[in-house]
Design an enzyme around this catalytic site. Structure first.
Site, short mmCIF file in Angstrom:
data_model
loop_
_atom_site.label_atom_id
_atom_site.label_comp_id
_atom_site.label_asym_id
_atom_site.label_seq_id
_atom_site.Cartn_x
_atom_site.Cartn_y
_atom_site.Cartn_z
CE LYS A 1 -13.92 0.42 -0.66
NZ LYS A 1 -13.03 -0.43 0.14
CG ASP B 1 -13.99 -3.66 1.96
OD1 ASP B 1 -13.67 -4.51 1.12
OD2 ASP B 1 -14.10 -2.45 1.70
P1 NAD Z 1 -6.03 4.82 2.80
O1 NAD Z 1 -5.18 5.79 2.07
O2 NAD Z 1 -7.48 5.09 3.00
O3 NAD Z 1 -5.42 4.61 4.29
C1 NAD Z 1 -4.07 4.31 4.54
C2 NAD Z 1 -3.71 4.91 5.91
O4 NAD Z 1 -2.39 4.48 6.28
C3 NAD Z 1 -3.69 6.44 5.92
O5 NAD Z 1 -4.50 6.90 7.00
C4 NAD Z 1 -2.19 6.79 6.12
O6 NAD Z 1 -2.03 7.97 6.86
C5 NAD Z 1 -1.69 5.58 6.87
N1 NAD Z 1 -0.26 5.27 6.75
C6 NAD Z 1 0.51 5.26 5.63
N2 NAD Z 1 1.76 4.83 5.93
C7 NAD Z 1 1.78 4.56 7.26
C8 NAD Z 1 2.77 4.05 8.16
N3 NAD Z 1 4.01 3.72 7.74
N4 NAD Z 1 2.44 3.88 9.46
C9 NAD Z 1 1.20 4.19 9.91
N5 NAD Z 1 0.21 4.65 9.09
C10 NAD Z 1 0.51 4.84 7.79
O7 NAD Z 1 -5.80 3.42 2.09
P2 NAD Z 1 -6.75 2.14 2.21
O8 NAD Z 1 -7.86 2.25 1.23
O9 NAD Z 1 -7.08 1.95 3.64
O10 NAD Z 1 -5.79 0.99 1.68
C11 NAD Z 1 -4.68 0.53 2.43
C12 NAD Z 1 -4.16 -0.75 1.80
O11 NAD Z 1 -5.15 -1.77 1.97
C13 NAD Z 1 -3.88 -0.68 0.31
O12 NAD Z 1 -2.69 -1.34 0.04
C14 NAD Z 1 -5.04 -1.43 -0.32
O13 NAD Z 1 -4.68 -2.06 -1.53
C15 NAD Z 1 -5.31 -2.46 0.74
N6 NAD Z 1 -6.67 -3.01 0.71
C16 NAD Z 1 -6.82 -4.36 0.70
C17 NAD Z 1 -8.07 -4.92 0.67
C18 NAD Z 1 -8.23 -6.41 0.65
O14 NAD Z 1 -9.32 -6.87 0.31
N7 NAD Z 1 -7.21 -7.19 1.01
C19 NAD Z 1 -9.22 -4.09 0.70
C20 NAD Z 1 -9.04 -2.71 0.73
C21 NAD Z 1 -7.76 -2.17 0.73
#
Ligand code: NAD
Length: 286
Positions: free
Chosen positions: A72, A108
């Site tokens: 992205k 998003d």
């Molecule tokens: P990412 O890896 O970029 O970010 C996740 C963040 O969460 C990281 O910074 C990590 O350090 C942090 N983290 C992990 N466990 C944690 C905890 N217990 N407490 C606090 N922080 C914690 O991932 P992302 O791309 O942001 O995706 C996150 C989730 O969002 C995924 O499950 C993805 O499928 C979902 N998502 C959903 C949509 C949608 O349209 N609904 C869109 C994009 C992503």
């Protein structure tokens, strides 16, 4: 018959529901739309291959592309222009090819905003705690502050990510709107909060469990989830059992797809039908 060629670039996207969501919606409009997954893992390529794939798609006559993890940010340097919300966020999830130009958008942000406005209208947003400051977290935080949340506290197990996002939000929305905290402070932050937004992968099949102890939830707290596979995460189950108002991650997934569909085709998507499709597709794939 009008036809469209679209697709998705990312890693490990074989199980994506996006092809079915876009193609079913095109069928309802009576237009032909093909949505192909261009999986950099399956191609044996690295994230930087996104530039070649975007150039190839443009040459092959694609109308648009969705872009997902881990491309992205990398895709931005291969585009001719950015829409304002993509430039402000520093991430692109949709590319439109038109008049020889490639323009980057971010649906998003608009997708979460529309889902939140639909699913949790009129909830208080004076003080919101957000877990997770990664890719989805950045989009969701921009959406919440754009919608008018007064104050957002970002908690991430990687404190540097929370701090960097808080700085970016402060630069865009002004002082006092966003701050980074430590996950060890989750109890006291949630005790004072109106709502909790969850934007970490916790709750997916590969990352089961709860992102915060269930004891930190209480009936007056609303809970918005970003994870959508499964649609009902452990966090949502616990929150619903307490009577909290909740929002699942399916709405964001659908509205970002709907906004991309409109950009690719110029057609107005039937979002309620797309929400029903997502529910059916997610159940079939779980
Ligand atoms: P990412 O890896 O970029 O970010 C996740 C963040 O969460 C990281 O910074 C990590 O350090 C942090 N983290 C992990 N466990 C944690 C905890 N217990 N407490 C606090 N922080 C914690 O991932 P992302 O791309 O942001 O995706 C996150 C989730 O969002 C995924 O499950 C993805 O499928 C979902 N998502 C959903 C949509 C949608 O349209 N609904 C869109 C994009 C992503």
């Amino acid at each position: 018959m009008t036809s469209y060629l679209t697709g998705l670039i990312g890693a490990g996207i074989g199980p994506s529901l996006s092809p079915a969501l876009h193609e079913r919606e095109a069928d309802r409009h009576g237009v032909r739309l093909l949505y192909r997954t261009l999986d950099i893992d399956a191609l044996g390529a690295g994230p930087e291959a996104v530039g070649d794939l975007v150039r190839a798609a443009r040459l092959l006559g694609f109308d648009g592309l969705n872009i997902t993890h881990p491309c992205k940010q990398l895709v931005m340097r291969h585009l001719d222009q950015l829409a304002p919300e993509a430039a402000e966020l520093g991430a692109v999830n949709s590319v439109v090819f038109r008049d020889g130009r490639a323009v980057g958008h971010n649906t998003d942000v608009t997708g979460f905003a529309r889902s939140f406005a639909r699913g949790l209208p009129d909830v208080p947003t004076r003080d919101v705690v957000q877990l997770g400051a990664g890719g989805a977290g950045a989009a969701v935080a921009h959406a919440l502050l754009t919608l008018g949340a007064d104050r957002l506290t970002l908690l991430d197990t990687d404190p540097a990510r929370a701090a960097a996002l808080a700085d970016a939000l402060t630069a865009r929305f002004g002082p006092g709107r966003a701050a980074a905290g430590r996950t060890a402070e989750a109890a006291e932050r949630l005790a004072a909060a109106d709502g909790l937004v969850h934007a970490t992968p916790t709750g997916m099949a590969a990352h089961p469990g709860l992102p915060v102890p269930a004891a930190l939830l209480r009936p007056g707290l609303w809970v918005a989830e970003v994870v959508y596979r499964p649609l009902e995460t452990a966090l949502l189950r616990e929150a619903r059992a307490l009577g909290c108002r909740t929002l699942d991650g399916g709405g964001m997934a659908v509205f970002q797809a709907a906004d991309a569909f409109r950009l690719f085709t110029g057609l107005e998507p039937h979002t309620e039908r797309m929400l029903a499709d997502l529910t059916e597709l997610a159940a079939a794939s779980s």
